[in-house]
Design an enzyme around this catalytic site. Structure first.
Site, short mmCIF file in Angstrom:
data_model
loop_
_atom_site.label_atom_id
_atom_site.label_comp_id
_atom_site.label_asym_id
_atom_site.label_seq_id
_atom_site.Cartn_x
_atom_site.Cartn_y
_atom_site.Cartn_z
N ASP A 142 0.92 -1.12 -0.63
CA ASP A 142 -0.13 0.22 0.01
C ASP A 142 0.72 1.63 -0.18
O ASP A 142 2.27 1.24 0.55
CB ASP A 142 -0.61 0.04 1.10
CG ASP A 142 -2.01 -1.01 1.00
OD1 ASP A 142 -2.13 -1.52 0.13
OD2 ASP A 142 -2.39 -1.06 1.73
N ASP A 162 -7.57 -1.56 -4.62
CA ASP A 162 -8.19 -0.92 -3.66
C ASP A 162 -8.93 -0.16 -4.20
O ASP A 162 -10.40 0.30 -4.53
CB ASP A 162 -7.41 -0.56 -2.37
CG ASP A 162 -7.04 -1.37 -2.00
OD1 ASP A 162 -7.55 -2.40 -1.68
OD2 ASP A 162 -5.70 -0.95 -0.91
#
Length: 203
Positions: A142, A162
């Site tokens: 991330d 995401d």
């Protein structure tokens, strides 16, 4: 009886319109591009940043913070990596089945967005570097953090995959509203036609 059921099922599959052309010409290229874009961004971040390193990207809007997330979206199940991987796998398998059988183009696009995000994150777990914080492999890279705070948005760390899932959910919500509109629209038209007939009788 069971043989008849099998024959009917096979006949139904043969007669079913899977929309293969649309899936191969439109949906699959979209998925491929989104997955590739996500992987390229993750590769660049891993190659150029250290874990927990922060960088300004678009001041006041978006910044970078490289972490390895062993859990699901927004860090859920971060201490249960096996559960996170299992849930991600089930999610992707269900989406693949849906993608195969859906024949409404708007829902095919919705499933393509969701599948691109889920599949990209699932595959990325196989090459993500060792998580120096949680001391485990199999996490997700991330890197994006909102550089503003709206309803706690600055606390979210996410990646492109995401984002594809969230866009897919949003697009699916719009499609659902459209479906509801079409369900109730004929009823309204019937009511209008009845009113017209009553007015004609009264006149």
């Amino acid at each position: 009886m069971f043989k008849n059921w099998i024959n009917n099922f096979v006949y139904g599959l043969k007669a079913y319109d899977f929309k293969w052309k649309f899936k191969l010409v439109v949906a699959t290229p979209i998925m491929s591009f989104l997955i590739l874009a996500d992987w390229i961004v993750k590769w660049v971040v891993v190659a150029t940043m250290q874990q927990k390193e922060e960088k300004q990207f678009i001041k006041g809007f978006l910044k970078l913070n490289f972490i390895i997330n062993p859990g699901s979206a927004y860090g859920r199940n971060s201490n249960k990596i096996e559960l996170a991987i299992t849930l991600a796998t089930v999610f992707v398998i269900c989406l693949i089945v849906l993608f195969i059988f859906l024949n409404d183009k708007k829902w095919i696009i919705t499933s393509s967005l969701l599948l691109a995000g889920g599949f990209a994150n699932l595959l990325a777990r196989s090459w993500a570097p060792f998580d120096e914080v949680n001391k485990v492999y199999g996490g997700v890279v991330d890197m994006f953090v909102w550089d503003f705070n709206f309803l706690g948005s600055s606390g979210y760390i996410f990646n492109l995959a995401d984002m594809w899932v969230n866009i897919g959910i949003g697009f699916g919500a719009i499609c659902f509203i459209i479906e509801i509109f079409h369900v109730f629209k004929p009823k309204k038209e019937k009511e209008m036609n009845k009113e017209v007939e009553i007015n004609e009788i009264d006149s």
